[in-house]
Design a protein around this motif. Sequence first.
Motif, mmCIF file in Angstrom:
data_model
loop_
_atom_site.group_PDB
_atom_site.id
_atom_site.type_symbol
_atom_site.label_atom_id
_atom_site.label_comp_id
_atom_site.label_asym_id
_atom_site.label_seq_id
_atom_site.Cartn_x
_atom_site.Cartn_y
_atom_site.Cartn_z
ATOM 1 N N LYS A 339 24.705 53.349 67.885
ATOM 2 C CA LYS A 339 23.278 53.623 68.082
ATOM 3 C C LYS A 339 22.991 54.047 69.511
ATOM 4 C CE LYS A 339 21.414 50.508 64.531
ATOM 5 N NZ LYS A 339 20.544 49.345 64.255
ATOM 6 N N LEU A 340 23.635 53.403 70.457
ATOM 7 C CA LEU A 340 23.449 53.761 71.862
ATOM 8 C C LEU A 340 23.764 55.236 72.102
ATOM 9 C CD1 LEU A 340 23.187 52.743 74.937
ATOM 10 C CD2 LEU A 340 25.674 52.565 74.846
ATOM 11 N N GLN A 341 24.850 55.678 71.533
ATOM 12 C CA GLN A 341 25.286 57.058 71.765
ATOM 13 C C GLN A 341 24.469 58.060 70.963
ATOM 14 O OE1 GLN A 341 29.386 56.440 70.690
ATOM 15 N NE2 GLN A 341 29.969 55.725 72.733
ATOM 16 N N ARG A 342 24.229 57.783 69.677
ATOM 17 C CA ARG A 342 23.518 58.728 68.821
ATOM 18 C C ARG A 342 22.081 58.940 69.265
ATOM 19 N NH1 ARG A 342 25.486 55.443 64.841
ATOM 20 N NH2 ARG A 342 23.368 54.772 64.309
ATOM 21 N N LYS A 343 21.465 57.889 69.793
ATOM 22 C CA LYS A 343 20.043 57.960 70.095
ATOM 23 C C LYS A 343 19.747 58.191 71.577
ATOM 24 C CE LYS A 343 19.203 55.208 65.993
ATOM 25 N NZ LYS A 343 18.446 54.141 65.305
ATOM 26 N N ASN A 344 20.809 58.444 72.346
ATOM 27 C CA ASN A 344 20.656 58.801 73.760
ATOM 28 C C ASN A 344 19.936 57.701 74.536
ATOM 29 O OD1 ASN A 344 20.993 60.432 76.021
ATOM 30 N ND2 ASN A 344 19.050 61.511 75.700
ATOM 31 N N LEU A 345 20.350 56.451 74.289
ATOM 32 C CA LEU A 345 19.753 55.312 74.972
ATOM 33 C C LEU A 345 20.512 55.001 76.261
ATOM 34 C CD1 LEU A 345 19.340 52.978 71.851
ATOM 35 C CD2 LEU A 345 17.583 54.440 72.878
ATOM 36 N N ASP A 346 19.865 54.291 77.154
ATOM 37 C CA ASP A 346 20.536 53.831 78.371
ATOM 38 C C ASP A 346 21.106 52.433 78.187
ATOM 39 O OD1 ASP A 346 19.812 55.972 80.551
ATOM 40 O OD2 ASP A 346 17.987 55.643 79.373
ATOM 41 N N TRP A 347 20.445 51.626 77.361
ATOM 42 C CA TRP A 347 20.945 50.294 77.005
ATOM 43 C C TRP A 347 20.727 50.075 75.514
ATOM 44 C CZ3 TRP A 347 17.239 50.828 80.904
ATOM 45 C CH2 TRP A 347 17.635 50.536 82.210
ATOM 46 N N ILE A 348 21.600 49.294 74.913
ATOM 47 C CA ILE A 348 21.357 48.773 73.580
ATOM 48 C C ILE A 348 21.508 47.253 73.648
ATOM 49 C CG2 ILE A 348 23.767 49.019 72.785
ATOM 50 C CD1 ILE A 348 20.733 49.770 70.578
ATOM 51 N N VAL A 349 20.523 46.551 73.132
ATOM 52 C CA VAL A 349 20.521 45.086 73.150
ATOM 53 C C VAL A 349 20.895 44.610 71.749
ATOM 54 C CG1 VAL A 349 19.172 43.015 73.616
ATOM 55 C CG2 VAL A 349 18.717 45.121 74.917
ATOM 56 N N LEU A 350 22.014 43.948 71.646
ATOM 57 C CA LEU A 350 22.549 43.543 70.348
ATOM 58 C C LEU A 350 22.182 42.101 70.034
ATOM 59 C CD1 LEU A 350 24.458 43.777 67.869
ATOM 60 C CD2 LEU A 350 26.350 43.202 69.431
ATOM 61 N N ASN A 351 21.619 41.893 68.844
ATOM 62 C CA ASN A 351 21.441 40.562 68.258
ATOM 63 C C ASN A 351 22.333 40.480 67.024
ATOM 64 O OD1 ASN A 351 18.045 41.211 68.782
ATOM 65 N ND2 ASN A 351 19.172 39.731 69.978
ATOM 66 N N SER A 352 22.909 39.313 66.792
ATOM 67 C CA SER A 352 23.667 39.099 65.565
ATOM 68 C C SER A 352 23.021 37.964 64.782
ATOM 69 C CB SER A 352 25.124 38.748 65.875
ATOM 70 O OG SER A 352 25.791 38.370 64.680
ATOM 71 N N LEU A 353 22.755 38.202 63.509
ATOM 72 C CA LEU A 353 22.209 37.139 62.669
ATOM 73 C C LEU A 353 23.224 36.028 62.422
ATOM 74 C CD1 LEU A 353 20.002 38.905 59.964
ATOM 75 C CD2 LEU A 353 19.288 37.505 61.904
ATOM 76 N N ARG A 354 24.474 36.258 62.833
ATOM 77 C CA ARG A 354 25.488 35.219 62.693
ATOM 78 C C ARG A 354 25.430 34.202 63.824
ATOM 79 N NH1 ARG A 354 31.146 38.006 61.163
ATOM 80 N NH2 ARG A 354 30.773 39.197 63.065
ATOM 81 N N ASP A 355 24.628 34.495 64.868
ATOM 82 C CA ASP A 355 24.469 33.558 65.985
ATOM 83 C C ASP A 355 23.325 32.598 65.683
ATOM 84 O OD1 ASP A 355 26.513 34.624 67.579
ATOM 85 O OD2 ASP A 355 25.175 36.160 68.399
ATOM 86 N N ALA A 356 23.606 31.317 65.655
ATOM 87 C CA ALA A 356 22.573 30.317 65.384
ATOM 88 C C ALA A 356 21.505 30.357 66.472
ATOM 89 C CB ALA A 356 23.193 28.924 65.329
ATOM 90 N N GLY A 357 20.242 30.347 66.052
ATOM 91 C CA GLY A 357 19.135 30.328 67.009
ATOM 92 C C GLY A 357 18.724 31.685 67.511
ATOM 93 N N ALA A 358 19.339 32.747 67.000
ATOM 94 C CA ALA A 358 19.009 34.100 67.437
ATOM 95 C C ALA A 358 18.326 34.857 66.304
ATOM 96 C CB ALA A 358 20.270 34.845 67.882
ATOM 97 N N GLY A 359 17.642 35.942 66.668
ATOM 98 C CA GLY A 359 17.033 36.788 65.650
ATOM 99 C C GLY A 359 15.606 36.410 65.344
ATOM 100 N N PHE A 360 15.146 36.798 64.162
ATOM 101 C CA PHE A 360 13.741 36.661 63.780
ATOM 102 C C PHE A 360 13.297 35.196 63.722
ATOM 103 C CE2 PHE A 360 14.391 40.768 61.189
ATOM 104 C CZ PHE A 360 14.010 41.549 62.263
ATOM 105 N N GLY A 361 12.054 34.967 64.151
ATOM 106 C CA GLY A 361 11.395 33.689 63.926
ATOM 107 C C GLY A 361 11.726 32.595 64.899
ATOM 108 N N HIS A 362 12.782 32.741 65.684
ATOM 109 C CA HIS A 362 13.180 31.694 66.626
ATOM 110 C C HIS A 362 12.466 31.875 67.964
ATOM 111 C CE1 HIS A 362 16.417 30.209 64.029
ATOM 112 N NE2 HIS A 362 16.785 31.469 63.838
ATOM 113 N N ASP A 363 12.391 30.792 68.714
ATOM 114 C CA ASP A 363 11.889 30.867 70.088
ATOM 115 C C ASP A 363 13.013 31.168 71.069
ATOM 116 O OD1 ASP A 363 9.225 30.323 69.407
ATOM 117 O OD2 ASP A 363 9.616 28.172 69.378
ATOM 118 N N THR A 364 14.233 31.239 70.544
ATOM 119 C CA THR A 364 15.409 31.529 71.362
ATOM 120 C C THR A 364 16.069 32.820 70.877
ATOM 121 O OG1 THR A 364 16.713 30.103 69.897
ATOM 122 C CG2 THR A 364 15.881 29.126 71.947
#
Length: 402
Positions: A339-364
């Motif tokens: 995605k970083l390369q295709r969309k000509n971004l300077d940064w891509i911030v990756l979240n994984s739903l496999r990480d506990a406490g990360a992603g939607f709905g959390h305060d972390t």
Amino acid sequence: MLHAKRILLGITGSIAAYKAALLVRLLVKAGAEVQVIMTEAAGEFITPLTLSTLSKRPVLSSFVGNPAEGTWNNHVELGLWADALVIAPASAHTLARCAFGLCNDLLSAVYLSAKCPVFFAPAMDLDMYRHPSTLHNIDRLASYGNHIIRAEHGELASGLVGEGRLAEPETIVEQLTHFFNQRGALVGRRVLITAGPTQEPIDPVRYISNHSTGKMGYAIARAFAMAGADVTLVSGPTALPLPHPAVRRVPVRSAAEMFRATEAEFEQADLLILNAAVADYTPAHPAHQKIKKKEAEFSLELTKTVDIAATLGARKRPGQLMMGFALETENEQENALGKLQRKNLDWIVLNSLRDAGAGFGHDTNKITVMDRGGNVRVFDLKTKEEVAEDLLTLVKEKLANP
């Protein structure tokens, strides 16, 4: 960074008020002008004489100045004078009054009048600090854009050990210094941020959406606004309050509306942060009337939405920066880098739903950031406010070293 800063220090009725003497001393030593405002209860714990001697200013505690001369302490002028209002210690009573806008003394009137950033440093006994009412009031004050200097863990006046201790004066000064350092970092920069979900209409009643709450995008908007940036927040439907008084929010609902709103602001933006969870598909033919439940099966024809990141990335001008987000469930880094390369971004911030406490709905959240230079930064699980500060730091580093 505290040199010549005008600090209003509000002191309330807590045994921790004795620490205010050291706090005033440290602020004055750092070059700040300090005006102390005390509540009536605070005078039971520390004398105005001590604080006026250290601050080199008369301590204020009531609306009436000199009764013989008919003068008064103008709460509006005080609110306009200050670069910051710090209420330390902030008792449970003061937190509650400020959270609900009660105004029965000079300090609460100054708080309601203040145009400057406001910092609350709570101090109380362990059970009082943990009580749902206190926690609710602290969250409510934070939702208004105030800054909370969290109470510390340690021995309390009651003899109990736990959370509730006033942050040490050195810690309070450190946080103020950090705030003013950050505040001017992006002055004059235009930052455009997208946040929240989109809702794609099926009929007038139903829609397709996702689990995004907007918390991460709103935290980013707040961090960049506090750093002095001119922030525009294009927000999908959320229940969140405005993250900072200086943020200009543009509410949208669908992916098409989000694209149009973002496109309209893009040319003037120095930095675009695409945090929104935008629908990839939308119903091709939304019904004008509510669809009735008749058939055993129901199919819905979907069509692709505009890829906002790819479309605007193709138009990016020299010097303009773009940060995208990728929420992945497999082959995380490989997919994010694509995605970083295709969309000509300077940064891509990756979240994984496999990480506990990360992603939607959390305060972390737990992020990994990749940039066009091939650098990979892996961060620990943090609050979303702390994650926003990490992203702000990355942007500042980039601007300092283009």
